[in-house]
Scaffold this active site. Structure first.
Site, PDB file in Angstrom:
ATOM      1  N   GLY A 176       0.773  -1.230   0.000  1.00  0.00           N
ATOM      2  CA  GLY A 176       0.000   0.000   0.000  1.00  0.00           C
ATOM      3  C   GLY A 176       0.803   1.278   0.000  1.00  0.00           C
ATOM      4  O   GLY A 176       0.236   2.358  -0.159  1.00  0.00           O
ATOM      5  N   GLU A 227       4.166  -6.745   0.945  1.00  0.00           N
ATOM      6  CA  GLU A 227       3.499  -6.977  -0.335  1.00  0.00           C
ATOM      7  C   GLU A 227       3.393  -5.677  -1.155  1.00  0.00           C
ATOM      8  O   GLU A 227       2.308  -5.269  -1.558  1.00  0.00           O
ATOM      9  CB  GLU A 227       2.089  -7.532  -0.111  1.00  0.00           C
ATOM     10  CG  GLU A 227       2.045  -8.854   0.636  1.00  0.00           C
ATOM     11  CD  GLU A 227       0.615  -9.271   0.983  1.00  0.00           C
ATOM     12  OE1 GLU A 227      -0.328  -8.525   0.652  1.00  0.00           O
ATOM     13  OE2 GLU A 227       0.450 -10.326   1.606  1.00  0.00           O
ATOM     14  N   TYR A 244     -10.998   6.023 -11.023  1.00  0.00           N
ATOM     15  CA  TYR A 244     -10.760   6.672  -9.738  1.00  0.00           C
ATOM     16  C   TYR A 244     -10.681   8.197  -9.839  1.00  0.00           C
ATOM     17  O   TYR A 244     -10.415   8.854  -8.842  1.00  0.00           O
ATOM     18  CB  TYR A 244      -9.421   6.213  -9.140  1.00  0.00           C
ATOM     19  CG  TYR A 244      -9.218   4.739  -8.990  1.00  0.00           C
ATOM     20  CD1 TYR A 244     -10.093   3.966  -8.238  1.00  0.00           C
ATOM     21  CD2 TYR A 244      -8.126   4.101  -9.571  1.00  0.00           C
ATOM     22  CE1 TYR A 244      -9.880   2.611  -8.071  1.00  0.00           C
ATOM     23  CE2 TYR A 244      -7.899   2.753  -9.413  1.00  0.00           C
ATOM     24  CZ  TYR A 244      -8.785   2.006  -8.664  1.00  0.00           C
ATOM     25  OH  TYR A 244      -8.570   0.663  -8.510  1.00  0.00           O
ATOM     26  N   CYS A 294     -15.817   5.561 -27.158  1.00  0.00           N
ATOM     27  CA  CYS A 294     -17.138   6.191 -27.203  1.00  0.00           C
ATOM     28  C   CYS A 294     -17.745   6.262 -25.795  1.00  0.00           C
ATOM     29  O   CYS A 294     -18.758   5.634 -25.492  1.00  0.00           O
ATOM     30  CB  CYS A 294     -18.059   5.409 -28.147  1.00  0.00           C
ATOM     31  SG  CYS A 294     -19.586   6.271 -28.536  1.00  0.00           S
TER      32      CYS A 294
END
Length: 423
Positions: A243, A280, A323, A349
């Site tokens: 993160g 991670e 986002y 489109c």
């Protein structure tokens, strides 16, 4: 390091001018820097080695951030482990030369087939995210005559202060087991004959720029570790998740912390506990090591908006549409003229097909633009919407350029489809 810099008025990837890449491989095209990827990985290694609690730590790259075999094979050669969330990702990392014993399997919806695949491969650990998953994994392991190494992903109900779509540590999120239920579930896991309880896992979200929420989460997790030890359940590793964020260049965006500064307060809390540290990271390893190279097809001016219409689109880079994410956009060869304000948009489109809004650029038809910080969740989230072939991908190494993904052909897109028979 800065893998993308201007030389003699042109943006380069390491020692290669981006116009050369566009000429040889076409656009849109993802461009990665091997030196930047290597430096990012080594920053984690060095930060772990700088503290006694981290010296036997394992850095597991989060494959969902970028699943290209060129990227995965580089990390495997550097000694990385991998964090996977599907059987397909397991196949990818093994094809890239990964050591299965350095793979952790996360995700809320593991199938029996995926569990069997991972058990037969001999992965390091399953990060289990629910009581039903515990029971299913136990049954699969017993049928195979194996014991599955497990940790529980504990949801500490800590707000990561990030975008709600990438927050994972609150009660309303689908991930992990509730903190209040974890002790009972660990006791259940320890009693199941097909499971071997080895660790604990926690991941609260992505694009984290402030380490304080994770320090708060770690305090709660360590309190649970102590309760488990008092119950006779001894753990061997702690997975701190990933993160850690990057800087995308948006005005007012905070600076991304150094890895050492981010990890040091966490590792200090772990000193003397004898727990192996698993990390991670995904975005932090690859995000700023890649860009999306695209060409301006048209410049369209209007009374309220100017548009730079490029050949890249939301199917190539989904983050801005999904986002409202910001990516810095730079001209590969700036014209030197007074800039104007443009929305940089693609040919899809959809009104949501934009790569950047209200950007000051001096551009014209045929110019090349670089969409920066696109190495994470770029190609891996791309699609064939509007029957658009996915982009080529290249890895730059000094003056050399390696093709690590061929550009798809349109006929590839429907090769597995079957027209209805004629009546």
């Amino acid at each position: 390091m800065t893998p993308f810099a201007y030389r003699a008025g042109e943006l380069h990837a390491e020692d290669v001018p981006l116009s050369r890449i566009a000429e040889e491989f076409g656009t849109p095209c993802y461009v990665y820097s091997r030196a930047a990827l290597t430096a990012s990985y080594r920053e984690f290694q060095e930060a772990l080695a700088a503290h006694p609690a981290g010296r036997d730590g394992l850095v597991c790259f989060a494959v969902k951030a970028n699943s290209n075999l060129g990227v995965l094979s580089l990390f495997a050669r550097l000694g990385a482990g991998f964090d996977i969330v599907s059987g397909g990702e397991l196949r990818r990392v093994l094809a890239a030369g990964a050591d299965a014993g350095k793979v952790v399997f996360s995700g809320v919806g593991k199938t029996e087939g995926e569990m069997a695949q991972a058990l037969n491969a001999g992965i390091f650990c399953f990060n289990v995210e629910s009581a039903p998953e515990l029971e299913r994994l136990n049954g699969v392991a017993l049928r195979l005559g194996k014991r599955a190494p497990v940790s529980l992903r504990v949801n500490p109900n800590v707000d990561a202060h990030t975008h709600p779509y990438i927050s994972t540590g609150l009660r309303q999120n689908k991930f992990g087991v509730a903190y209040e239920d974890a002790l009972a579930l660990y006791r259940q896991a320890a009693a199941l004959p097909g499971l071997n309880v080895t660790g604990i896992d926690c991941h609260i979200g992505s694009q984290l720029l402030d380490p304080s929420p994770f320090a708060e989460a770690l305090d709660k997790v360590l309190a649970l570790v102590d309760q488990l030890a008092a119950s006779g359940i001894t753990l061997h590793h702690i997975d701190l998740g990933g993160g850690l964020g990057i800087r995308y260049g948006e005005a007012g965006e905070g600076e991304a912390p150094r890895v050492l500064d981010y990890l040091t307060p966490l590792l200090q809390k772990l000193e003397g506990r004898g727990l192996r540290v698993i990390l991670e990271p995904g975005r932090r390893l690859v995000g700023n090591a890649g860009l999306l190279l695209t060409r301006v097809e048209y410049v369209k001016t209007g009374e309220e908006k100017n548009f730079a219409i490029v050949d890249g689109a939301m199917n190539d880079l989904m983050r801005p549409a999904l986002y409202e994410a910001y990516h810095d956009i730079q001209a590969v060869k700036p014209r030197g003229e007074a800039p104007e304000v443009y929305d940089v948009v693609g040919p899809i489109c959809e009104s949501g097909d934009f790569l950047g809004r209200e950007r000051e650029l001096s551009v014209g038809g045929g110019d090349l633009l670089a969409i920066l910080s696109a190495g994470a969740y770029g190609s891996s989230m791309s699609s064939n919407y509007n029957s658009r072939p996915r982009a080529a991908e290249v890895m730059v190494e000094g003056e050399r350029v390696h093709l690590v993904r061929h550009r798809e052909k349109v006929e590839d897109l429907y090769a597995s489809e079957i027209p209805l028979p004629r009546e």
